[in-house]
Design an enzyme around this catalytic site. Structure first.
Site, PDB file in Angstrom:
ATOM      1  N   HIS A  80     -43.960  -5.502  48.976  1.00  0.00           N
ATOM      2  CA  HIS A  80     -43.614  -6.903  48.715  1.00  0.00           C
ATOM      3  C   HIS A  80     -42.926  -7.074  47.364  1.00  0.00           C
ATOM      4  O   HIS A  80     -42.247  -8.082  47.142  1.00  0.00           O
ATOM      5  CB  HIS A  80     -44.838  -7.807  48.869  1.00  0.00           C
ATOM      6  CG  HIS A  80     -45.809  -7.800  47.741  1.00  0.00           C
ATOM      7  ND1 HIS A  80     -46.971  -7.071  47.759  1.00  0.00           N
ATOM      8  CD2 HIS A  80     -45.823  -8.462  46.559  1.00  0.00           C
ATOM      9  CE1 HIS A  80     -47.659  -7.267  46.647  1.00  0.00           C
ATOM     10  NE2 HIS A  80     -46.976  -8.112  45.896  1.00  0.00           N
ATOM     11  N   ASN A 207     -53.070 -11.937  54.621  1.00  0.00           N
ATOM     12  CA  ASN A 207     -52.868 -12.052  53.178  1.00  0.00           C
ATOM     13  C   ASN A 207     -54.127 -12.583  52.505  1.00  0.00           C
ATOM     14  O   ASN A 207     -54.706 -13.580  52.944  1.00  0.00           O
ATOM     15  CB  ASN A 207     -51.691 -12.998  52.910  1.00  0.00           C
ATOM     16  CG  ASN A 207     -51.256 -12.995  51.464  1.00  0.00           C
ATOM     17  OD1 ASN A 207     -51.487 -12.040  50.728  1.00  0.00           O
ATOM     18  ND2 ASN A 207     -50.609 -14.065  51.046  1.00  0.00           N
ATOM     19  N   TRP A 208     -54.573 -11.922  51.426  1.00  0.00           N
ATOM     20  CA  TRP A 208     -55.777 -12.276  50.668  1.00  0.00           C
ATOM     21  C   TRP A 208     -57.064 -12.039  51.464  1.00  0.00           C
ATOM     22  O   TRP A 208     -58.126 -12.526  51.071  1.00  0.00           O
ATOM     23  CB  TRP A 208     -55.743 -13.733  50.198  1.00  0.00           C
ATOM     24  CG  TRP A 208     -54.609 -14.102  49.303  1.00  0.00           C
ATOM     25  CD1 TRP A 208     -53.519 -14.837  49.633  1.00  0.00           C
ATOM     26  CD2 TRP A 208     -54.454 -13.770  47.915  1.00  0.00           C
ATOM     27  NE1 TRP A 208     -52.683 -14.985  48.555  1.00  0.00           N
ATOM     28  CE2 TRP A 208     -53.240 -14.342  47.480  1.00  0.00           C
ATOM     29  CE3 TRP A 208     -55.227 -13.049  47.000  1.00  0.00           C
ATOM     30  CZ2 TRP A 208     -52.783 -14.211  46.177  1.00  0.00           C
ATOM     31  CZ3 TRP A 208     -54.772 -12.924  45.702  1.00  0.00           C
ATOM     32  CH2 TRP A 208     -53.559 -13.498  45.299  1.00  0.00           C
ATOM     33  N   ASP A 216     -48.565  -1.375  51.987  1.00  0.00           N
ATOM     34  CA  ASP A 216     -47.751  -2.152  51.040  1.00  0.00           C
ATOM     35  C   ASP A 216     -47.197  -1.246  49.933  1.00  0.00           C
ATOM     36  O   ASP A 216     -47.637  -1.288  48.790  1.00  0.00           O
ATOM     37  CB  ASP A 216     -48.601  -3.277  50.443  1.00  0.00           C
ATOM     38  CG  ASP A 216     -47.758  -4.392  49.842  1.00  0.00           C
ATOM     39  OD1 ASP A 216     -46.557  -4.164  49.607  1.00  0.00           O
ATOM     40  OD2 ASP A 216     -48.296  -5.490  49.616  1.00  0.00           O
ATOM     41  N   SER A 653     -49.397  -6.563  41.000  1.00  0.00           N
ATOM     42  CA  SER A 653     -48.900  -5.999  42.253  1.00  0.00           C
ATOM     43  C   SER A 653     -48.035  -4.778  41.968  1.00  0.00           C
ATOM     44  O   SER A 653     -47.128  -4.823  41.140  1.00  0.00           O
ATOM     45  CB  SER A 653     -48.077  -7.042  43.013  1.00  0.00           C
ATOM     46  OG  SER A 653     -48.893  -8.061  43.517  1.00  0.00           O
TER      47      SER A 653
END
Length: 718
Positions: A80, A207-208, A216, A653
C-alpha cells in the site's frame, strides 16, 4: 528541556512499561539493560547511531517507511506504500494493480510516480538554542516568523551539501528542535509488486482487522548517478549501494519473541488537552468520516470499476477508505471509554501538582488556562475550514491556488519565501503538477467539488467567505443548479488539465494570472487576499501556541518523571524505535486472538470475489501443502501475518520488524481495530501491530511469482 532530564526519565521508567513509547534513537543507550533483558542481541548503542547498522538501512519514503535489503539498493516496503506508483504505471489494458508486476532485470524496472523519493537519514542535531535564540520577548506572528526564519537559515546551511534534504522538527510541542539531514534519492523505480489479490487481500473489509492474511509488500530500487550522488531519472544511473542492508530471516519469529521496529511514525496526540480530545472525537472525527465516505461513494458512482477513471482514483480511494474506517474506530472506542474523563483527571492532577509548589506555580500557573483558550480559538469556523480543506481533493482548485501563490512568492528573495515555495521545493512542486494527469478525471472531480460546495452554501452567511460566494454565485438560497452550471463552465473552459500548460504557469507573473481567462486561475486570484488574511490570523495563533505548548510539555515531563511514567515525544514523522514482543490478545470477553495466521486461512476466507479472490495458483499451492523452507512447526503451516505489542502508528507502514539480531522478520503494515485509538493513548491489553511475516513474503516470491532474481539478490538467513 535538557537532554539529561529526558534520559534520566527514560532510565527511571522504562522497565515498567517497556512496550509503550516511540523512542528517539539517542534515548536508547539509557535502556540498554532492559533491552538486553527483553531479547536485544546487538548493542543498544548501535541503534542510537544513525550512520551504523541497522539504522542506516532504514529509510523514509516521505509518508511510509522502507529498508534496504540488498547491496544494490533494493528497497522493501508495503504494497500500500507503493500503491501510488503501481497505480501510476497501470492502465485498463495493463493493470499492474490487479495483475502484479515483476522486473526480471534492472532494465525492466519502471519509474515510480513523479516525486517519489528515498530518504536516508544521516544526521540528527539538537538545534533548540539556535532556533529560539533572541526570540524570548516575541509572541504571536512575530514569534512564528522568527522561528521560521531561523529554521530556514539552518536548513539552507545544511543543504549546501548537494543531494541532501534537511528539515527542522519540533519535539514536545516546541520544547526541543532537531535538524535532520537526509540523503534525498530522486530516481526511484518499481521492481516488484504481487497481484492485488495478494497485496491487498481482504481489502477494506479486513483493514484494521484480525485475523489478517494480507501480503502487504512490494519492492522499489534506489538509483544514483555514476558518481554515487542523487540525480534525476536517467538511463545512465546505477543502483545505489547502501552502507548496510538488512538480512531477511527465513526462520522468522515465534510466539513471545522479542521484536523491534524502526521507522518514521506520522503523528500521535498523547499529550493533547481534554478540550482538544473532546472537539476531535465529538465533532471532527464524525464529520470527517462522513465527508470521506461521501467522497468514496461519489468516486465509485462516477468511475466504474476497471475503467481508466477508476484506476486514476484507486490510490485516492484507498486513502479515503483507510481513514474513514480509522475514524469509525476512534469514535466507537471513545464512546465506550473514559478517555475524556481520564484527560480531565490528568489535567487536574497536574494542576494540583503545580499548585503544591510556589516555584512550579510561578513557572506553570497560567499555562493550562492559556493553552485551553488558544485551543478554543482554533475551533472558530471549523465546519467551513473542514469543507474547504476537503476541496484539496480538487486538483484544479489546489493547483491554481498553489501556482498563484508561487507567482507572489517569486517576487521575494528566496530566503523570504514561504516554506514550500523556495527554490529547494521546486522539484517537488513540479512533480506534484506532473502527477495530476494520472490522478484526475474531470467528471469525478466535478462531482466531488459539487457536493462540497452544496455543503458550504448551506452555512450561515457569517460563516461563508464573500470571495468564494462571489465566484460560485452563492447567496444563501437554494441554488444547486447555479453552482453546477458554474462548475460545468469551469471544467469545460480550463486548460489546467493539460500538463504542459500547468507547468508553464510556474514561470508566470502575478500580472499574467490577473489577466488570465482560465476560470480556475480566476478562482485563485479571487480567493488570494482572503486566503492570506486567514493564514496570517492562523500564524498569529500558532505563534502563541508555540510559546505556550512547550511550557505545558515541560510541566508534563517534570510531573511524569516524578511519577515514574515514560517520557517520550509524540510521533512527528522523525525516526523512532519501538520495542515489544510477538503476542496475541483478547479483543473482547470470551475471545482470544492467536498471534499468527496460516496459509490455510486464505483458503477458508476465499470466495473468488474481490477482495477475497486469491490467485488460483496460490490456492492450489496451499491445497498441495507446498510449504517449502518456510514451514512453522508450531502452527503446522507457513505463517502469513503476526501480531506484536509494538507501539506504532501511520507512517510506520513498511517499517522493518526486526528480531534481536536486527534481521528482518516482517513488515509492519497495520494495527488491530482496537488499537487505532493508540494515537491518543497506549493500552497494553489491546495495542497490537500487524506484520506480514517474512516467511510468507519469501514464500510468495518463490512459489507464486517466481521472483528468483530478487531472492538471489537478497541475503536470506535461517
Amino acid at each position: 528541556m535538557k537532554k539529561w532530564l529526558l534520559t534520566a526519565a527514560v532510565a527511571a521508567s522504562f522497565g515498567s512499561v517497556a512496550d509503550e513509547g516511540m523512542w528517539q534513537p539517542y534515548q536508547l543507550p539509557a535502556m540498554a539493560d532492559e533491552l538486553k533483558a527483553k531479547g536485544l542481541e546487538i548493542s543498544a548503542d548501535s541503534i542510537s547511531k544513525l550512520t551504523e547498522f541497522p539504522m542506516n538501512a532504514v529509510i523514509s519514503l516521505g509518508g511510509c517507511t522502507a529498508s534496504f535489503v540488498s547491496p544494490k539498493g533494493l528497497v522493501v516496503t508495503n504494497h500500500h506504500c507503493a500503491y501510488g506508483s503501481i497505480q501510476y504505471n497501470s492502465t485498463a489494458d495493463n493493470n499492474l494493480l490487479k495483475d502484479g508486476f515483476l522486473a526480471k532485470s534492472f532494465k525492466d524496472e519502471l519509474p515510480a510516480a513523479p516525486g517519489s523519493r528515498v530518504y536516508v537519514t544521516s544526521e540528527v542535531t539538537n538545534v533548540t538554542d539556535n532556533v529560539k535564540f533572541g526570540l524570548e520577548s516575541k509572541t504571536g506572528n512575530d514569534f512564528y516568523k522568527g522561528i521560521e526564519k531561523q529554521e530556514k537559515a539552518l536548513v539552507a546551511e545544511c543543504e549546501k551539501e548537494a543531494g541532501y534534504r534537511c528539515n527542522v522538527y519540533s519535539f514536545h510541542g516546541g520544547l526541543e528542535y532537531y535538524l535532520i539531514k537526509q540523503m534525498e534519492i530522486r530516481d526511484v523505480r518499481l521492481v516488484y509488486n504481487p497481484a492485488g489479490s495478494v497485496g491487498k487481500y481482504g481489502g477494506d473489509i479486513d483493514n484494521w482487522m484480525w485475523p489478517r492474511h494480507t501480503g502487504d509488500f512490494s519492492f522499489y530500487r534506489a538509483y544514483v548517478n555514476k558518481d554515487g550522488q542523487p540525480a534525476d531519472y536517467s538511463e545512465d544511473n546505477v543502483p545505489y549501494e547502501p552502507k548496510s542492508f538488512l538480512k531477511v530471516s527465513a526462520k522468522g519469529v515465534q510466539n513471545g519473541d522479542f521484536v523491534m521496529v524502526t521507522g518514521y511514525p506520522g503523528r500521535t496526540n498523547r499529550y493533547r488537552t481534554s478540550a482538544e480530545v473532546e472537539n476531535q472525537f465529538e465533532w471532527n472525527y464524525p464529520y470527517s468520516k462522513e465527508l470521506r465516505e461521501t467522497i468514496i461513494d461519489i468516486i465509485k458512482e462516477t468511475a466504474p470499476a476497471g475503467s481508466e477513471d477508476r484506476i486514476k482514483y484507486e490510490s485516492t480511494l484507498a486513502g479515503l477508505a483507510n481513514y474513514a474506517k480509522n475514524f469509525t474506530s476512534m469514535i466507537e472506542f471513545y464512546g465506550k471509554s473514559t478517555m475524556l474523563q481520564d484527560r480531565q483527571a490528568r489535567e487536574q492532577a497536574l494542576a494540583d501538582w503545580i499548585a503544591a509548589n510556589s516555584e512550579r506555580s510561578a513557572k506553570y500557573g497560567k499555562t493550562l488556562a492559556e493553552l485551553t483558550d488558544l485551543v478554543k480559538q482554533g475551533e472558530a469556523h471549523q465546519e467551513r475550514k473542514l469543507i474547504t480543506g476537503y476541496m484539496g481533493y480538487s486538483s484544479m482548485m489546489s493547483s491554481a491556488e498553489r501556482l498563484y501563490r508561487l507567482a507572489h512568492e517569486r517576487e521575494l528573495p528566496d530566503m523570504q519565501r514561504e516554506p514550500g515555495y523556495q527554490d529547494r521545493d521546486m522539484k517537488r512542486f513540479t512533480s506534484g503538477l506532473e502527477r495530476i494527469d494520472k490522478r484526475f478525471a474531470p467528471k469525478v472531480e466535478k462531482a466531488i467539488v459539487f457536493d462540497l460546495l452544496k455543503r458550504y452554501a448551506k452555512l450561515a452567511k457569517s460563516e461563508r467567505l464573500a470571495a468564494m460566494d462571489k465566484v460560485f454565485g452563492i447567496n444563501g438560497k437554494a441554488n444547486d443548479a447555479a453552482i453546477l452550471a458554474r462548475l460545468d463552465e469551469m471544467y469545460a473552459k480550463t486548460s489546467l488539465n493539460d500538463k504542459a500548460t500547468r507547468l508553464g504557469w510556474m514561470k508566470k507573473s502575478v500580472a499574467d494570472f490577473k489577466a488570465s481567462n482560465d476560470p480556475f486561475i480566476q478562482y485563485a486570484v479571487a480567493m488570494f487576499d482572503t486566503d492570506m488574511a486567514a493564514e496570517k490570523k492562523a500564524k498569529e495563533r500558532a505563534g502563541k501556541l508555540m510559546k505556550v505548548r512547550p511550557q505545558y510539555m515541560d510541566a508534563i515531563i517534570a510531573y511524569n518523571r516524578e511519577q515514574g511514567k515514560p517520557v517520550y515525544a509524540d510521533a512527528n514523522s522523525s525516526l523512532r524505535v519501538s520495542v515489544g514482543h510477538v503476542k496475541g490478545y483478547s479483543p473482547e470477553d470470551g475471545l482470544i486472538a492467536e498471534p499468527f495466521t496460516r496459509l490455510e486461512g486464505i483458503l477458508a476466507k476465499d470466495t473468488s470475489v474481490d477482495p477475497f479472490d486469491a490467485p488460483k495458483k496460490q490456492l492450489e499451492l496451499i491445497k498441495q501443502k507446498q510449504y517449502g523452507d518456510y514451514y512453522m512447526k508450531e502452527i503446522g503451516s507457513v505463517p502469513v501475518n503476526f501480531l506484536s505489542t509494538l507501539d506504532t502508528t501511520g507512517g510506520n507502514s513498511g517499517s522493518p520488524t526486526l528480531n534481536g539480531r536486527a534481521e528482518l522478520v516482517g513488515l509492519l503494515f497495520d494495527g488491530v481495530y482496537e488499537s487505532i485509538i493508540g494515537d491518543w493513548g497506549y493500552d497494553p491489553q489491546t495495542n497490537r501491530s500487524i506484520q506480514v511475516d517474512s516467511r510468507y513474503m519469501l514464500w510468495v516470491m518463490k512459489y507464486l511469482d517466481n521472483a528468483d532474481n530478487l531472492l538471489e539478490e537478497m541475503e536470506i538467513v535461517r
